[in-house]
Design an enzyme around this catalytic site. Structure first.
Site, mmCIF file in Angstrom:
data_model
loop_
_atom_site.group_PDB
_atom_site.id
_atom_site.type_symbol
_atom_site.label_atom_id
_atom_site.label_comp_id
_atom_site.label_asym_id
_atom_site.label_seq_id
_atom_site.Cartn_x
_atom_site.Cartn_y
_atom_site.Cartn_z
ATOM 1 N N THR A 153 16.333 -13.086 21.017
ATOM 2 C CA THR A 153 15.820 -14.136 20.215
ATOM 3 C C THR A 153 14.617 -14.653 20.843
ATOM 4 O O THR A 153 14.094 -14.375 22.136
ATOM 5 C CB THR A 153 16.981 -15.311 20.444
ATOM 6 O OG1 THR A 153 18.128 -14.946 20.092
ATOM 7 C CG2 THR A 153 16.493 -16.428 19.937
ATOM 8 N N ARG A 194 29.233 -15.872 10.720
ATOM 9 C CA ARG A 194 28.887 -16.236 12.191
ATOM 10 C C ARG A 194 27.512 -16.983 12.229
ATOM 11 O O ARG A 194 26.506 -16.308 12.190
ATOM 12 C CB ARG A 194 29.282 -15.338 13.231
ATOM 13 C CG ARG A 194 29.110 -15.934 14.589
ATOM 14 C CD ARG A 194 27.607 -15.659 15.270
ATOM 15 N NE ARG A 194 27.590 -16.094 16.798
ATOM 16 C CZ ARG A 194 26.378 -15.882 17.291
ATOM 17 N NH1 ARG A 194 25.327 -15.924 16.636
ATOM 18 N NH2 ARG A 194 26.344 -16.614 18.516
ATOM 19 N N GLY A 209 24.942 -18.790 15.250
ATOM 20 C CA GLY A 209 24.919 -18.904 16.591
ATOM 21 C C GLY A 209 24.268 -20.522 16.852
ATOM 22 O O GLY A 209 24.435 -21.299 15.900
ATOM 23 N N ASP A 210 23.882 -20.480 18.042
ATOM 24 C CA ASP A 210 23.148 -22.089 18.248
ATOM 25 C C ASP A 210 21.698 -22.178 17.897
ATOM 26 O O ASP A 210 21.050 -23.331 17.714
ATOM 27 C CB ASP A 210 23.023 -22.036 20.022
ATOM 28 C CG ASP A 210 22.314 -21.006 20.583
ATOM 29 O OD1 ASP A 210 22.444 -19.834 20.252
ATOM 30 O OD2 ASP A 210 21.325 -21.350 21.292
ATOM 31 N N THR A 260 18.213 -19.540 24.481
ATOM 32 C CA THR A 260 18.711 -17.960 23.973
ATOM 33 C C THR A 260 19.910 -17.613 24.866
ATOM 34 O O THR A 260 20.077 -18.064 26.068
ATOM 35 C CB THR A 260 17.659 -17.023 24.380
ATOM 36 O OG1 THR A 260 17.925 -15.916 23.983
ATOM 37 C CG2 THR A 260 16.959 -16.978 25.621
ATOM 38 N N GLY A 261 20.690 -16.883 24.205
ATOM 39 C CA GLY A 261 21.820 -16.372 24.990
ATOM 40 C C GLY A 261 23.065 -16.449 24.152
ATOM 41 O O GLY A 261 22.985 -16.569 22.719
ATOM 42 N N GLY A 315 25.454 -17.779 22.115
ATOM 43 C CA GLY A 315 25.489 -18.966 21.123
ATOM 44 C C GLY A 315 26.657 -19.735 21.276
ATOM 45 O O GLY A 315 26.557 -21.155 21.118
#
Ligand code: ASP
Length: 317
Positions: free
Chosen positions: A185, A213, A215-216, A236-237, A239
């Site tokens: 990301t 889906r 994510g964050d 980043t990671g 989410g």
């Protein structure tokens, strides 16, 4: 020295601080299993592209662009670079398509724009900015978000534009073993010469994501946050953890409510992420232009530059 002159000096000093013409740009290109075993040539390519991304931001700010302009242009550059999991080079969904998420936030007025699951807009961060500036909403999703982007005359592409050979091979490998992951990301946070903060994040999400889906990254307060009062953050990671823990807002809240410095707030937030076994990292900048780049994985593509010439690009711990 009289009490009055002391007061005057203190006042002048604080006025000078708040009008400081300094700027800071901080970027990330994803956190994850990034280790020195990576081929040397690839390492160099990552470092070069991080360096060029910072330069894109410097050009914008040197030409009196705003923090928001710098965030958009830097993220555009990283979206166009196939090395990263954003724009071209995004990871694949379970169905073998690319669905992109992005968000942007202006710390001067807390306005924000985001989109999730877009499949045809070439630069999702620019579309997120349009959502903020040209719609009455904060977040759009799916086909509606594609249509909105088209109506805003943004560059549209066929979904195959995002597909790269390297990502497709890792998708096939991952699908065979049902592996999750593959990060990359991109994000950027800026403090401009006027003291305004802005943050932006753009992603293809996580490999093999399914059922729409999200994510964050497009969620304000989870993957992205900016407030001139405290800081600008891009995450980043994994989410799901960033959403549950509201990571980006968590850092700002610790500064706001506990009066912590950005460094201390970021440390507490990262500890909390680790306590819940979430993996990833974030970049942030405070209103004085202090940068922070933290992660609990083996590496994170990252870098920052300040107007005084201070600069760093790195990927390992
Ligand atoms: N945070 C992104 C997501 O969960 C992925 C990443 O940063 O690598 O969609």
């Amino acid at each position: 020295m009289t009490k009055f002159s002391l007061l005057l000096i203190a006042l002048l000093f604080s006025v000078q601080l708040s009008f400081s013409q300094e700027y800071t740009i901080v970027i990330h290109g994803g956190a994850g299993n990034i280790k020195p075993e990576m081929p040397e040539e690839l390492q160099q390519r990552y470092l070069q592209t991080l360096d060029s991304a910072l330069l894109v931001g410097v050009r914008v700010l040197e030409n009196n662009g705003s923090a928001l302009d710098a965030v958009e242009k830097v993220v555009n550059y990283l979206e166009d670079c196939p090395l990263y999991n954003a724009g071209r080079g995004a990871v694949f969904t379970y169905e073998g398509k690319n669905e992109l998420d992005a968000s942007i936030m202006d710390g001067s007025n807390l306005e924000a724009g985001a989109l999730a699951g877009v499949t045809r807009v070439k630069n999702p961060i620019s579309a997120a900015r349009k959502v903020m500036e040209a719609s009455a909403h904060v977040m759009l999703s799916g086909e509606g978000a594609n249509t909105f982007s088209e109506q805003q005359q943004l560059e549209m592409v066929d979904n195959t534009y995002f597909k790269t050979k390297k990502r497709f091979e890792s998708f096939e490998k991952a699908k065979a073993k049902y592996l999750k992951g593959k990060m990359g990301t991109v994000g950027c946070v800026v403090r401009d010469k006027n003291g305004n903060l802005a943050a932006g994040t753009s992603t293809g999400g996580m490999t093999l994501k399914r059922w729409g889906r999200i994510g964050d990254s497009p969620v304000i307060g989870a993957g992205t946050f900016a407030d001139n009062k405290t800081c600008a953050v891009s995450c980043t990671g994994h989410g799901e953890f960033f959403i549950r823990l509201g990571i980006a807002r968590d850092i700002a809240s610790r500064m706001e409510y506990k009066n912590l410095s950005l460094k201390d707030a970021a440390k507490e937030t990262l500890d909390k992420l680790s306590e819940y076994e979430g993996t990833g990292g974030f970049i942030a900048v405070d209103k004085e232009g202090n940068p922070v780049m933290q992660f609990n994985t083996s590496g994170m593509f990252r870098g920052y530059v300040k107007s005084n010439g201070e600069k760093e690009v790195a990927m390992f711990k």
